[in-house]
Enzyme design. Structure first.
Site, PDB file in Angstrom:
ATOM      1  N   ARG A   1      35.939 -20.866  55.214  1.00 62.52           N
ATOM      2  CA  ARG A   1      36.017 -19.524  55.410  1.00 62.52           C
ATOM      3  C   ARG A   1      37.662 -19.492  55.914  1.00 62.52           C
ATOM      4  O   ARG A   1      38.032 -18.772  56.244  1.00 62.52           O
ATOM      5  CB  ARG A   1      34.756 -19.491  56.985  1.00 62.52           C
ATOM      6  CG  ARG A   1      33.574 -20.010  56.526  1.00 62.52           C
ATOM      7  CD  ARG A   1      33.113 -18.710  56.424  1.00 62.52           C
ATOM      8  NE  ARG A   1      31.436 -18.776  55.486  1.00 62.52           N
ATOM      9  CZ  ARG A   1      30.386 -19.103  56.252  1.00 62.52           C
ATOM     10  NH1 ARG A   1      30.119 -19.300  57.670  1.00 62.52           N
ATOM     11  NH2 ARG A   1      29.605 -19.282  55.250  1.00 62.52           N
TER      12      ARG A   1
ATOM     13  N   TYR B   1      38.364 -29.823  45.117  1.00 66.86           N
ATOM     14  CA  TYR B   1      39.799 -29.566  44.996  1.00 66.86           C
ATOM     15  C   TYR B   1      40.385 -30.716  45.035  1.00 66.86           C
ATOM     16  O   TYR B   1      41.956 -30.991  44.618  1.00 66.86           O
ATOM     17  CB  TYR B   1      39.522 -29.127  46.614  1.00 66.86           C
ATOM     18  CG  TYR B   1      38.740 -27.935  47.098  1.00 66.86           C
ATOM     19  CD1 TYR B   1      39.374 -26.865  46.387  1.00 66.86           C
ATOM     20  CD2 TYR B   1      37.633 -27.804  47.958  1.00 66.86           C
ATOM     21  CE1 TYR B   1      38.307 -25.674  46.892  1.00 66.86           C
ATOM     22  CE2 TYR B   1      36.633 -26.947  48.047  1.00 66.86           C
ATOM     23  CZ  TYR B   1      37.470 -25.236  47.249  1.00 66.86           C
ATOM     24  OH  TYR B   1      36.089 -24.444  47.638  1.00 66.86           O
TER      25      TYR B   1
ATOM     26  N   LYS C   1      22.087 -22.399  46.294  1.00 64.30           N
ATOM     27  CA  LYS C   1      22.955 -22.208  47.428  1.00 64.30           C
ATOM     28  C   LYS C   1      22.078 -22.660  48.637  1.00 64.30           C
ATOM     29  O   LYS C   1      21.577 -21.501  49.025  1.00 64.30           O
ATOM     30  CB  LYS C   1      23.562 -21.633  47.382  1.00 64.30           C
ATOM     31  CG  LYS C   1      24.848 -21.505  47.825  1.00 64.30           C
ATOM     32  CD  LYS C   1      26.503 -20.134  47.993  1.00 64.30           C
ATOM     33  CE  LYS C   1      27.413 -19.956  48.513  1.00 64.30           C
ATOM     34  NZ  LYS C   1      27.809 -19.520  47.916  1.00 64.30           N
TER      35      LYS C   1
ATOM     36  N   GLU D   1      14.561 -21.648  42.693  1.00 69.57           N
ATOM     37  CA  GLU D   1      15.398 -20.251  42.019  1.00 69.57           C
ATOM     38  C   GLU D   1      16.103 -20.717  40.963  1.00 69.57           C
ATOM     39  O   GLU D   1      16.417 -19.731  40.423  1.00 69.57           O
ATOM     40  CB  GLU D   1      16.668 -20.868  43.750  1.00 69.57           C
ATOM     41  CG  GLU D   1      16.512 -20.720  44.589  1.00 69.57           C
ATOM     42  CD  GLU D   1      16.522 -19.027  45.097  1.00 69.57           C
ATOM     43  OE1 GLU D   1      17.714 -18.434  43.495  1.00 69.57           O
ATOM     44  OE2 GLU D   1      16.893 -18.242  45.699  1.00 69.57           O
TER      45      GLU D   1
ATOM     46  N   LYS E   1      24.740 -26.373  45.340  1.00 71.10           N
ATOM     47  CA  LYS E   1      26.016 -26.640  46.118  1.00 71.10           C
ATOM     48  C   LYS E   1      25.285 -26.220  47.610  1.00 71.10           C
ATOM     49  O   LYS E   1      24.457 -25.719  47.945  1.00 71.10           O
ATOM     50  CB  LYS E   1      26.777 -25.452  45.732  1.00 71.10           C
ATOM     51  CG  LYS E   1      27.628 -24.780  47.262  1.00 71.10           C
ATOM     52  CD  LYS E   1      28.073 -24.007  46.200  1.00 71.10           C
ATOM     53  CE  LYS E   1      29.382 -23.263  47.168  1.00 71.10           C
ATOM     54  NZ  LYS E   1      30.249 -21.558  47.038  1.00 71.10           N
TER      55      LYS E   1
ATOM     56  N   ARG F   1      24.639 -16.730  56.783  1.00 73.96           N
ATOM     57  CA  ARG F   1      23.879 -16.189  55.692  1.00 73.96           C
ATOM     58  C   ARG F   1      22.732 -16.681  55.832  1.00 73.96           C
ATOM     59  O   ARG F   1      22.020 -16.972  54.362  1.00 73.96           O
ATOM     60  CB  ARG F   1      24.801 -17.000  54.128  1.00 73.96           C
ATOM     61  CG  ARG F   1      26.048 -16.531  54.580  1.00 73.96           C
ATOM     62  CD  ARG F   1      26.788 -16.788  53.058  1.00 73.96           C
ATOM     63  NE  ARG F   1      28.687 -16.828  53.575  1.00 73.96           N
ATOM     64  CZ  ARG F   1      29.352 -15.676  54.299  1.00 73.96           C
ATOM     65  NH1 ARG F   1      28.499 -14.297  53.808  1.00 73.96           N
ATOM     66  NH2 ARG F   1      30.917 -16.085  53.559  1.00 73.96           N
TER      67      ARG F   1
ATOM     68  N   SER G   1      34.039 -27.310  50.414  1.00 71.26           N
ATOM     69  CA  SER G   1      35.093 -27.815  51.632  1.00 71.26           C
ATOM     70  C   SER G   1      35.662 -28.496  52.439  1.00 71.26           C
ATOM     71  O   SER G   1      35.771 -29.121  52.655  1.00 71.26           O
ATOM     72  CB  SER G   1      35.787 -26.273  51.290  1.00 71.26           C
ATOM     73  OG  SER G   1      34.245 -25.845  52.603  1.00 71.26           O
TER      74      SER G   1
HETATM   75  C1  PBG Z   1      30.550 -17.766  48.336  1.00 70.65           C
HETATM   76  C2  PBG Z   1      31.858 -18.288  47.933  1.00 70.65           C
HETATM   77  C3  PBG Z   1      30.906 -19.942  49.420  1.00 70.65           C
HETATM   78  C4  PBG Z   1      31.828 -20.608  48.837  1.00 70.65           C
HETATM   79  C5  PBG Z   1      31.981 -20.603  47.556  1.00 70.65           C
HETATM   80  N1  PBG Z   1      31.309 -19.288  47.358  1.00 70.65           N
HETATM   81  C6  PBG Z   1      31.402 -19.614  50.943  1.00 70.65           C
HETATM   82  C7  PBG Z   1      29.993 -18.890  51.231  1.00 70.65           C
HETATM   83  O1  PBG Z   1      28.931 -19.403  51.062  1.00 70.65           O
HETATM   84  O2  PBG Z   1      29.776 -19.388  53.100  1.00 70.65           O
HETATM   85  C8  PBG Z   1      32.058 -22.177  49.679  1.00 70.65           C
HETATM   86  C9  PBG Z   1      33.066 -22.841  49.086  1.00 70.65           C
HETATM   87  C10 PBG Z   1      33.351 -24.115  49.623  1.00 70.65           C
HETATM   88  O3  PBG Z   1      32.800 -23.855  51.127  1.00 70.65           O
HETATM   89  O4  PBG Z   1      34.327 -24.814  49.189  1.00 70.65           O
HETATM   90  N2  PBG Z   1      31.488 -16.463  47.930  1.00 70.65           N
END
Ligand code: PBG
Length: 339
Positions: free
Chosen positions: A215, A322, A205, A242, A257, A226, A283
């Site tokens: 967010r 989505y 990730k 990983e 991701k 992060r 997203s």
């Molecule tokens: C963490 C999480 C995130 C997403 C899924 N699980 C956000 C992040 O790591 O900042 C993002 C999913 C998306 O952007 O559609 N709980």
């Protein structure tokens, strides 16, 4: 002398276009296909909403009430999607993210509701991460110096895993990128008799600008970024490390991701993975296509389908998107047209 005849190709005899002549022929030689069952719908449920709330940064996506969540889940299942991934947004947040493992926390209530109502007709998944639940918005708990404390976070994930399993989740989506999280969760599940609960590890990730709209979707409290736990966008080889660790710790499924900017990582991970590999069309990827289509810059539906087949071509077994319900319905319609 070699006496074998030499077959000289007539000029222009090699014509790849020959296989593209008709829609039926293109369909027949298609190397990859989308199925409704490959698509997983991420859903947001927010505590104490009285009606579903649309998200301005993700046109068409809602923060759900428990009632609207169930209705949308039923619609997705009827369309034949492969599963549902739930995210919860609590009313109250604190340093430890207490609502994450509270049995009556919003995410656990939603899981219980969907499991009770939908049973085994679909696969119910939960995001296992603290960021929606902490007052500071980080995916883990903080040490005194403000850094994210890896090992203290593992204890919280273990508690969260047991709560989600008890609430009825079939699959837990470990998205926090803490070292050792798969082993910690697997151990906690097995110690409480939840041997059949599946661990989906977000193995690779990346710290990404494309999480922007998410967010808003979870009312994120995060200030900063992060980058001390999510991967750097420049690193592909590290993603394979990983993945290897997560598989060794007991991951049943792994994920890469975001999606589109990381298709090379997905392809490499798919080639290396001994377990199913999924991708998350996140997203920001969703928002880019929706807003570009709204502006008249691209044709929405073909763009969506092209983005999804790209994941399959790169090696993903399933995709979180989505658009899962809409695309599943579209695929069903196409099959019906042909029969
Ligand atoms: C963490 C999480 C995130 C997403 C899924 N699980 C956000 C992040 O790591 O900042 C993002 C999913 C998306 O952007 O559609 N709980």
């Amino acid at each position: 002398m070699d006496s074998r005849p030499v077959y000289q190709l007539a000029d222009g005899a090699t014509r790849p276009r020959r296989l593209r002549t008709t829609p039926a022929l293109r369909r027949l030689v298609s190397e990859n296909r989308l199925h409704a069952a490959d698509l997983i719908l991420p859903m947001f449920v927010k505590e104490s909403l009285t009606r579903p709330a649309p998200l301005t940064s993700m046109p068409g996506v809602l923060q759900h009430t428990l009632d609207s969540l169930l209705a949308a889940a039923r619609e997705a299942v009827a369309a034949g999607v492969g599963g549902l991934m739930l995210f919860g947004i609590p009313e109250v947040r604190d340093e430890q993210g207490s609502q994450a493992d509270a049995p009556d926390g919003i995410l656990n209530r939603a899981l219980r509701l969907l499991r009770d109502e939908l049973g085994e007709s679909t696969v119910i998944m939960a995001d296992l991460c603290l960021d929606e639940f902490t007052s500071h918005g980080h995916c883990g708990v903080l040490a005194d110096d403000g850094s994210v404390d890896n090992d203290a976070t593992l204890d919280r994930y273990a508690a969260m895993a047991v709560a989600q399993a008890e609430a009825g989740a079939h699959i837990l989506g470990l998205s926090g990128m803490m070292d050792g999280q798969v082993a910690a969760v697997r151990h906690a599940l097995d110690a409480t008799g939840h041997h059949d609960v599946v661990v989906l590890a977000y193995a690779a990730k990346f710290a990404s600008a494309f999480y922007g709209p998410f967010r808003e979707a979870v009312d994120s409290q995060l200030v900063g970024d992060r980058r001390t736990y999510q991967q750097d966008a420049a690193n592909g080889r590290e993603a394979l490390r990983e993945l290897e660790l997560d598989v060794a710790e007991g991951a049943d499924i792994v994920m890469v991701k975001p999606g589109m900017p990381y298709l090379d990582v997905l392809a490499d991970a798919a080639a290396a993975s001994p377990v199913p590999i999924w991708a998350y069309q996140i997203s920001g990827e969703y928002a880019m296509i929706e807003f570009a289509a709204q502006a008249g810059a691209i044709d929405r539906e073909p763009a969506i389908l092209e983005s999804l087949i790209g994941f399959k071509r790169a090696g993903a077994d399933a995709v979180l998107t989505y658009w899962a319900t809409e695309v599943a319905q579209l695929l069903n319609g196409r099959d019906a047209e042909r029969s």
